[in-house]
Write an enzyme that holds these catalytic residues in place. Sequence first.
Site, PDB file in Angstrom:
ATOM      1  N   HIS A 191      12.256   0.910  -7.752  1.00 60.64           N
ATOM      2  CA  HIS A 191      12.589   1.548  -6.458  1.00 60.64           C
ATOM      3  C   HIS A 191      13.890   2.345  -6.571  1.00 60.64           C
ATOM      4  CE1 HIS A 191      10.384  -2.160  -4.728  1.00 60.64           C
ATOM      5  NE2 HIS A 191       9.593  -1.127  -4.497  1.00 60.64           N
ATOM      6  N   LYS A 210       1.965  -9.392   6.733  1.00 59.91           N
ATOM      7  CA  LYS A 210       2.313  -9.958   5.418  1.00 59.91           C
ATOM      8  C   LYS A 210       3.351 -11.042   5.613  1.00 59.91           C
ATOM      9  CE  LYS A 210       1.723  -6.094   2.151  1.00 59.91           C
ATOM     10  NZ  LYS A 210       2.482  -5.228   1.219  1.00 59.91           N
ATOM     11  N   ARG A 266       3.212   4.716 -10.155  1.00 56.52           N
ATOM     12  CA  ARG A 266       3.452   4.071 -11.446  1.00 56.52           C
ATOM     13  C   ARG A 266       2.332   4.359 -12.427  1.00 56.52           C
ATOM     14  NH1 ARG A 266       4.298  -1.620  -8.681  1.00 56.52           N
ATOM     15  NH2 ARG A 266       2.491  -0.682  -7.687  1.00 56.52           N
ATOM     16  N   SER A 297       7.467  -5.526  -7.231  1.00 61.09           N
ATOM     17  CA  SER A 297       8.163  -6.636  -6.566  1.00 61.09           C
ATOM     18  C   SER A 297       7.386  -7.936  -6.749  1.00 61.09           C
ATOM     19  CB  SER A 297       8.314  -6.344  -5.070  1.00 61.09           C
ATOM     20  OG  SER A 297       9.088  -5.201  -4.874  1.00 61.09           O
TER      21      SER A 297
HETATM   22  O1  PNS Z   1       6.024  -0.945  -0.704  1.00 56.78           O
HETATM   23  P1  PNS Z   1       4.615  -0.850  -0.189  1.00 56.78           P
HETATM   24  O2  PNS Z   1       4.148  -2.190   0.326  1.00 56.78           O
HETATM   25  O3  PNS Z   1       3.677  -0.253  -1.196  1.00 56.78           O
HETATM   26  O4  PNS Z   1       4.686   0.158   1.069  1.00 56.78           O
HETATM   27  C1  PNS Z   1       3.537   0.433   1.827  1.00 56.78           C
HETATM   28  C2  PNS Z   1       3.889   1.132   3.148  1.00 56.78           C
HETATM   29  C3  PNS Z   1       4.923   0.338   3.919  1.00 56.78           C
HETATM   30  C4  PNS Z   1       4.462   2.504   2.842  1.00 56.78           C
HETATM   31  C5  PNS Z   1       2.576   1.285   3.944  1.00 56.78           C
HETATM   32  O5  PNS Z   1       1.922   0.060   4.017  1.00 56.78           O
HETATM   33  C6  PNS Z   1       2.818   1.816   5.356  1.00 56.78           C
HETATM   34  O6  PNS Z   1       3.169   2.971   5.540  1.00 56.78           O
HETATM   35  N1  PNS Z   1       2.626   0.925   6.349  1.00 56.78           N
HETATM   36  C7  PNS Z   1       2.893   1.230   7.731  1.00 56.78           C
HETATM   37  C8  PNS Z   1       1.589   1.263   8.506  1.00 56.78           C
HETATM   38  C9  PNS Z   1       0.913   2.600   8.329  1.00 56.78           C
HETATM   39  O7  PNS Z   1       1.490   3.630   8.584  1.00 56.78           O
HETATM   40  N2  PNS Z   1      -0.356   2.560   7.887  1.00 56.78           N
HETATM   41  C10 PNS Z   1      -1.152   3.741   7.727  1.00 56.78           C
HETATM   42  C11 PNS Z   1      -1.001   4.365   6.378  1.00 56.78           C
HETATM   43  S1  PNS Z   1      -2.591   4.552   5.704  1.00 56.78           S
END
Ligand code: PNS
Length: 162
Positions: A17, A41, A90, A128
């Site tokens: 990150h 989560k 990645r 993570s």
């Molecule tokens: O670090 P991560 O868990 O890969 O991040 C994922 C994240 C937080 C970017 C994604 O889950 C997100 O944007 N969640 C918020 C809900 C949302 O907007 N969902 C629609 C996107 S398809």
Amino acid sequence: MAHALYPGSFDPVTYGHIDVIQRASALFDSLTVAVLNNGAKSPLFSVDERVNMLNSVCKDIPNVKIDSFSGLTADYVTKNGIDVIIRGLRAVTDFEYELQMAQTNRKLAPKADTVFLTTSLEYAYLSSTTVKEVAYFGGDISKFVPKNIEELIFKKYKKINE
Ligand code: PNS
């Protein structure tokens, strides 16, 4: 002025990150790193803890600010006039999910584009989840996270196991 957003779980923040944060902060005028408060989560660290961890590792990067949010990334983008969403890629296994997310966000917040930064090779394997698993079993995570984050992770597992 281009304002970028790097959203994520950051549970916890890793060198992968930090690599993305440093490179994105050099590309855009300002960068907000935002921790998702996701009720679905069950994270190891609270949102406040994750925000504090990010503040500590980004303290020397002047154009980076840390925030948290609940709900849709697209709503945060619209509310805060974000121009660009940053995501790290990645490996090819990330691609399908990231593409779907980028296209959904573009429908919901058409003014913003998603920019993918390919993770530096030395961090391509890092997540993570892996860090937490190695730490849970007492392994060496010093190559994955900064020292202060390492201490917080072990402290958290010690507290959980008490
Ligand atoms: O670090 P991560 O868990 O890969 O991040 C994922 C994240 C937080 C970017 C994604 O889950 C997100 O944007 N969640 C918020 C809900 C949302 O907007 N969902 C629609 C996107 S398809």
